[in-house]
Design an enzyme around this catalytic site. Structure first.
Site, PDB file in Angstrom:
ATOM      1  N   HIS A  32      34.385  38.759  36.762  1.00  0.00           N
ATOM      2  CA  HIS A  32      35.355  39.770  37.205  1.00  0.00           C
ATOM      3  C   HIS A  32      36.394  40.146  36.143  1.00  0.00           C
ATOM      4  CE1 HIS A  32      33.768  39.305  41.251  1.00  0.00           C
ATOM      5  NE2 HIS A  32      33.917  37.999  41.135  1.00  0.00           N
ATOM      6  N   GLU A  83      35.059  33.131  37.100  1.00  0.00           N
ATOM      7  CA  GLU A  83      35.858  34.287  37.535  1.00  0.00           C
ATOM      8  C   GLU A  83      36.146  35.231  36.367  1.00  0.00           C
ATOM      9  OE1 GLU A  83      36.772  35.285  40.670  1.00  0.00           O
ATOM     10  OE2 GLU A  83      35.424  33.691  41.315  1.00  0.00           O
ATOM     11  N   HIS A 130      41.048  32.670  45.018  1.00  0.00           N
ATOM     12  CA  HIS A 130      39.607  32.735  44.764  1.00  0.00           C
ATOM     13  C   HIS A 130      39.384  33.657  43.569  1.00  0.00           C
ATOM     14  CE1 HIS A 130      35.251  33.458  46.417  1.00  0.00           C
ATOM     15  NE2 HIS A 130      35.277  33.111  45.153  1.00  0.00           N
TER      16      HIS A 130
END
Length: 213
Positions: free
Chosen positions: A93, A89, A35
């Protein structure tokens, strides 16, 4: 925003699909997928996000990793752009991890995710402890937490999702491990471990990814 550790989350494709109407699991995806690898903070409620809007994701920078990313960090939503999961992502992040040499650009960041997936492969960790995908067997969260701790020596965060469409059961959805900025395993935040979304008193289920397995 300061952060002091990484959360590395892996998800079970069947449970991802229980949450999303349009979903497709390619034949090449046979186990736990990544993930994300998230800079996290144990003082804030969550870590920093979206740290550099002027550094968008560029697929050309991760070309050598794409075959592995498709297999181990797959986008299971056919109604979204092929690279949209990696884009998301990275922007949310990855841009927050660029201060570390080991994750200082897209190639290193996604490469580190793949390395951690190989090293801390959840399918293997669970199999070693006798927890296997099954159409019928249910598992208890306490046993599963203890099994992961026996394998890794640290506490992980385990999440479930309720499959309201097909099985009407709680499904094992995500397992997150925590690592220092040097990528050494540490126990995850006790509060997060205890606040699992898995039921404490009834079993959850862990159905196989492809029926023929």
């Amino acid at each position: 925003k300061d952060w002091n550790y990484f959360t590395f989350a892996q998800q079970w494709p069947i449970a991802v699909c229980a949450e999303h109407k349009s979903c497709f699991i390619p034949d090449s995806v046979v186990g736990w997928g990544i993930h994300g690898l998230w800079p996290s903070s144990d003082t804030e409620s969550k870590g920093p996000e979206n740290c550099n809007g002027s550094w968008p994701f560029d697929i050309n920078n991760v070309m050598p990793l794409v075959p592995e990313l498709k297999k181990y960090w797959p986008n299971l939503y056919p109604d979204t752009k092929a690279n949209s999961f990696w884009e998301h992502e990275w922007s949310k992040h990855g841009t927050c991890a660029t201060s570390l040499p080991a994750t200082s650009n897209e190639l290193k960041y996604f490469g580190m995710g793949l390395k951690l997936h190989a090293k801390y492969n959840i399918s293997r960790i669970l199999v070693n402890q006798g927890i296997l995908p099954s159409k019928t067997a249910g598992y208890m969260i306490n046993e599963t937490e203890a099994a992961v701790k026996r394998e890794l020596g640290v506490d992980a965060v385990i999440e479930c999702v309720y499959d309201k469409e097909k099985t009407k059961k709680q499904l094992l959805y995500e397992i997150s491990i925590c690592l220092t900025k040097e990528f050494e395993l540490i126990s995850c935040n006790k509060k997060e471990v205890s606040e699992t979304t898995c039921p404490r008193k009834e079993p959850f289920f862990y159905p196989p990814v492809h029926d023929n397995n």
